[in-house]
Design an enzyme around this catalytic site. Structure first.
Site, mmCIF file in Angstrom:
data_model
loop_
_atom_site.group_PDB
_atom_site.id
_atom_site.type_symbol
_atom_site.label_atom_id
_atom_site.label_comp_id
_atom_site.label_asym_id
_atom_site.label_seq_id
_atom_site.Cartn_x
_atom_site.Cartn_y
_atom_site.Cartn_z
ATOM 1 N N ARG A 194 0.838 -1.202 0.000
ATOM 2 C CA ARG A 194 0.000 0.000 0.000
ATOM 3 C C ARG A 194 0.875 1.255 0.000
ATOM 4 O O ARG A 194 0.523 2.256 -0.629
ATOM 5 C CB ARG A 194 -0.988 0.011 1.172
ATOM 6 C CG ARG A 194 -1.967 1.171 1.115
ATOM 7 C CD ARG A 194 -3.136 1.025 2.078
ATOM 8 N NE ARG A 194 -4.147 0.115 1.585
ATOM 9 C CZ ARG A 194 -5.175 0.449 0.791
ATOM 10 N NH1 ARG A 194 -5.349 1.697 0.401
ATOM 11 N NH2 ARG A 194 -6.033 -0.449 0.391
ATOM 12 N N GLU A 228 -9.588 5.979 6.850
ATOM 13 C CA GLU A 228 -8.139 6.202 6.802
ATOM 14 C C GLU A 228 -7.707 7.482 6.095
ATOM 15 O O GLU A 228 -6.817 8.183 6.579
ATOM 16 C CB GLU A 228 -7.455 4.998 6.139
ATOM 17 C CG GLU A 228 -7.543 3.732 6.962
ATOM 18 C CD GLU A 228 -7.031 2.518 6.206
ATOM 19 O OE1 GLU A 228 -7.644 2.147 5.185
ATOM 20 O OE2 GLU A 228 -6.013 1.951 6.628
HETATM 21 MO MO1 MOS Z 1 -6.723 -0.823 9.099
HETATM 22 S S1 MOS Z 1 -4.908 0.098 9.305
HETATM 23 O O1 MOS Z 1 -6.660 -1.355 7.469
HETATM 24 O O2 MOS Z 1 -6.983 -1.923 10.314
#
Ligand code: MOS
Length: 783
Positions: free
Chosen positions: A308, A720
């Site tokens: 990623r 995120e």
């Molecule tokens: Mo999350 S960092 O994809 O649990």
């Protein structure tokens, strides 16, 4: 639908009535579990003696690896992580022995009587040491488009450098915890604070040597997780399960905060090298990136995280010729793990640093150079891994936030302020985020749900996602209520339970609402189909009128109506008992898998993401150049969540993500000593953002009128991406430092920009200014 209805547990959170695992009432049989861990970063276990500890009053079990009935293994992907150490320990904090006793005091007394003899070995504690020792967790990965080496050589300008980005502690408020309650024969009921109940179930079955059908894992809610419970909740659960199995009594392990910080992995530290060619406009022509991460002592999710990072080293910018390598190193630290952004922040920090440096070298506004490099709408719109950037909102959002943040006026005001001010300097930065949504391990993009309607017309939704405070259950409640056309209070979301929905993926990758929302909708659609068909039949029999079509029957305002003959209508509450009497099945399971994604991760090419989430932030700081202390004067955020499922929850996620990112880029510094002991193992030495660190003027907006195609109610993921908006704060601080030298020299900078880093940077800048030497961008400084 997208009304900002409160979090379904908001009132319970603030009154303390929300039940976390440590609050659960158990019977008097409950035992306390404790983990005895390695005090050495690397050592051979010469011998151990547990006899005396076992004879401690009140102690019911003292277990070593020899007492594990199944397989001594809890690696989630690669089986390289033992549950209890055998002949070697590979980090401080590695579990060696487990104790169950009536009280915590008895556990501690037993611990004192455990004799383990270690032969201490040389540890590897930094990426640099791991590089020289060629200590890798696996083969490096590569992605490449075009011929970056030759393009860099022929570019009008080039820059080279390296960037250190730091680790980060998750600091979930609820530390790792698990309660196991024995059932009949081999059955075990597990209450775990885990983002991944199905994996917790699998690993417990593995260490106990039983079928998964003997193990039920339930999660009502977590008190925060942030990736720290994506795999590492499994550990505490496996240990509790072993003790429960050995004693046949309920056992709870709740890690003490310091132990939690010492034992669990963090965000991966990265050391990244780059070489970039660009033109006079600041347009990037080619780039090479070599990313190195500290995986810690075992694989965990390190390769997916590195992947990623590699997929986000472009952030929002088109890089025509580009190569990226990613190497994960093995060190003698706890295995580093998922943390909000999952490598994305580490990758993006590199390109944002590069763009900032290009702008400073050319004496251009960094925001303008960012705009110059944005992915194009019609061309320059394919990433270095072959995915087209569709529905690109970068330009639209840039125009909007430049205006709403009054960026240009404030730049002028800041320049004027800095001319006059000797001891305070202001800085500003705009940074974008483009974040790919989907698990890059494509098969994980699936979800299940089980929706039940009871005879009284109330609805219970089960789905595979877990609630960690982010509001997933609230969104799922809203999805089910809107799809059924009933009010919210008719719908309740059950605790996540592996016996209701099997084989789920972790609630991770920001995809919880996307995946589970579609699975819930699928189950609701099946039920609505059945309800409509049977009601039509009922009406047709009653009225001797047979024209009703399924599509004519609508569900809204708590009523089911034949839109063709509106007099044919019935309240949802009345319809359900009627249908029960007519022997209609009132439960259904739903399923979803993300369509049209897939890529070849060995070649590093394809379409890993269903879509991209976009965001943009402008941060302004005021820096005290004598102390390195800074305040955030103002932050403007514009974030894209498509058609928001819940604007209140989404704004909370955006603001919280930014603040958590702020910690990573400023004050949160994880430090180990020369023996691999964590020095920052409590809040008195590890500084997470507090209320004082919140921007004085904080303006968060969601992008309006921006529906996302082919997702649940046209929404986008939120969790995120906003964390990475905090890179604007990092670069605003750099801008303020740069003002100390009147923007004539480029400051050296690394991440986090602690007061110490800032002061060293200022001193270095002053010295270089006096000596008139250019930036060194040396490894020495960055440490
Ligand atoms: Mo999350 S960092 O994809 O649990």
């Amino acid at each position: 639908m997208n009304r900002a209805v409160p979090h379904e547990s908001a009132a319970k959170h603030v009154t303390g009535e929300a039940v976390y695992i440590d609050d659960m009432l158990v019977n008097e049989q409950l035992l306390v579990g404790k983990v005895v861990y390695s005090p050495h970063a690397h050592a051979r276990i010469v011998s151990f003696d547990l006899e005396e500890a076992r004879n401690t009053p009140g102690v019911h079990a003292v277990l070593s690896y020899r007492d594990i009935p199944g397989h001594n293994q809890m690696g989630p992907v690669v089986k390289d992580e033992v549950c209890l150490a055998e002949h070697e320990v590979v980090c401080v904090g590695q579990a060696v022995v487990l104790i169950a006793a009536e009280t915590d005091e008895q556990c501690r007394e037993a611990e004192r009587k455990i004799k383990v003899q270690y032969e201490v070995l040389e540890p590897i504690l930094t990426i640099e040491q791991a590089i020289s020792a060629a200590s890798l967790l696996g083969p490096p990965a590569n992605m490449k488009r075009g011929e970056p080496d030759s393009s860099i050589r022929t570019s009008p300008h080039t820059i080279k450098g390296e960037l250190h980005t730091g680790a980060q502690e998750h600091w979930y408020l609820e530390s790792q915890v698990c309660l196991c309650v024995p059932g009949e024969h081999k059955e075990m009921n597990v209450f775990s604070s885990t983002q991944h109940p199905s994996e917790t179930q699998s690993l417990i079955a593995e260490v106990l040597g039983v079928g998964k059908n003997e193990v039920v894992v339930e999660v009502r809610r977590m008190g925060g997780a942030f990736g720290g419970k994506e795999t590492q909740g499994n550990h505490t659960a496996c240990w509790a399960a072993l003790l429960c199995n050995a004693t046949n009594r309920p056992v709870k392990i709740r890690l003490f905060r310091d132990d939690d910080m010492i034992m669990t992995g963090k965000r991966h530290r990265f050391l990244s090298n780059y070489e970039v060619g660009y033109d006079d406009e600041g347009r990037i022509l080619a780039a090479n990136f070599d990313l190195h991460s500290d995986g810690g002592c075992a694989t965990d999710l390190s390769f997916a995280i590195m992947q990623r990072a590699m997929l986000h080293v472009d952030n929002a910018y088109y890089i025509p010729d580009c190569s990226v390598s990613g190497t994960v190193y093995k060190t003698n630290l706890p295995s580093n793990t998922a943390f909000r952004g999952f490598g994305g922040p580490q990758g993006m920090a590199v390109i944002e640093q590069v763009i900032d440096r290009i702008a400073r070298a050319l004496h251009k506004d960094p925001a303008e150079v960012r705009h110059t490099n944005f992915y194009g709408m019609k061309d320059r719109n394919v990433t270095h891994y072959g995915q087209e950037v569709e529905n690109n909102r970068l330009f639209m959002m840039y125009d909007q936030i430049m205006k709403s943040s009054e960026y240009l006026q404030r730049c002028k005001a800041i320049a004027a302020f800095n001319q006059e001010s000797e001891f305070f300097k202001k800085g500003i930065a705009l940074t974008p985020v483009k974040f790919g949504i989907s698990f890059t391990t494509s098969f994980l993009n699936q979800a299940g749900a089980l929706v039940l309607i009871y005879k009284d017309g109330t609805i219970l939704v089960n789905h595979g996602g877990t609630e960690m405070g982010q509001g997933l259950h609230t969104k799922m409640q809203q999805v089910a209520a809107s799809e059924f056309g009933v009010s919210l209070d008719r719908v309740k979301v059950n605790a996540t339970n592996t016996s209701k929905v099997p084989n789920t993926s972790a609630t991770a990758a920001s995809a919880g609402a996307d995946l589970n929302g579609m699975a819930v909708k699928n189950a609701v659609d099946i039920l609505k189909g059945r309800i409509a068909e049977n009601l039509a039949q009922y009406w047709n029999e009653r009225d001797r009128l047979v024209t009703t079509r399924r599509d004519d029957i609508v569900f809204e305002n708590n009523t089911i109506t034949d839109s063709h003959y509106p007099k044919r209508n019935i309240s949802f509450a009345d319809a359900i008992p009627l249908l029960y009497l007519r022997q209609v099945q009132l439960s259904a399971s739903g399923f979803y898998k993300t369509p049209n994604i897939g890529w070849d991760k060995d070649k590093g090419w394809g379409k890993p993401f269903h879509y991209f989430a976009f965001g943009m932030a402008v941060t302004e700081v005021n820096l005290d150049i004598l102390t390195g202390h800074h305040n955030i004067i103002r932050t403007d955020i514009l974030h894209d969540v498509g058609d928001s499922l819940n604007a209140g929850i989404d704004i909370g996620q955006v603001e919280g993500g930014y603040i958590q990112g702020l910690g990573w880029v400023t004050t949160e510094e994880v430090k180990w000593d020369g023996e691999g002991n964590l020095m920052t193992h409590s809040p008195d030495t590890y500084k997470i953002p507090g209320v004082q660190d919140i921007p004085k003027d904080f303006r968060t907006e969601l992008l309006q009128n921006a529906p996302n195609p082919n997702t649940i109610r046209r929404s986008k993921a939120v969790a995120e991406p906003p964390l990475m908006l905090a890179l604007s704060a990092w670069l605003a601080i750099k801008d303020a430092v740069s003002a100390v030298g009147n923007h004539e020299l480029e400051p050296e900078f690394s991440l986090p920009a602690t007061n110490e880093v800032i002061l060293l940077s200022i001193e270095d800048l002053k010295r270089r200014k006096a000596e008139k030497t250019p930036a060194a961008t040396t490894p020495e400084f960055a440490k």
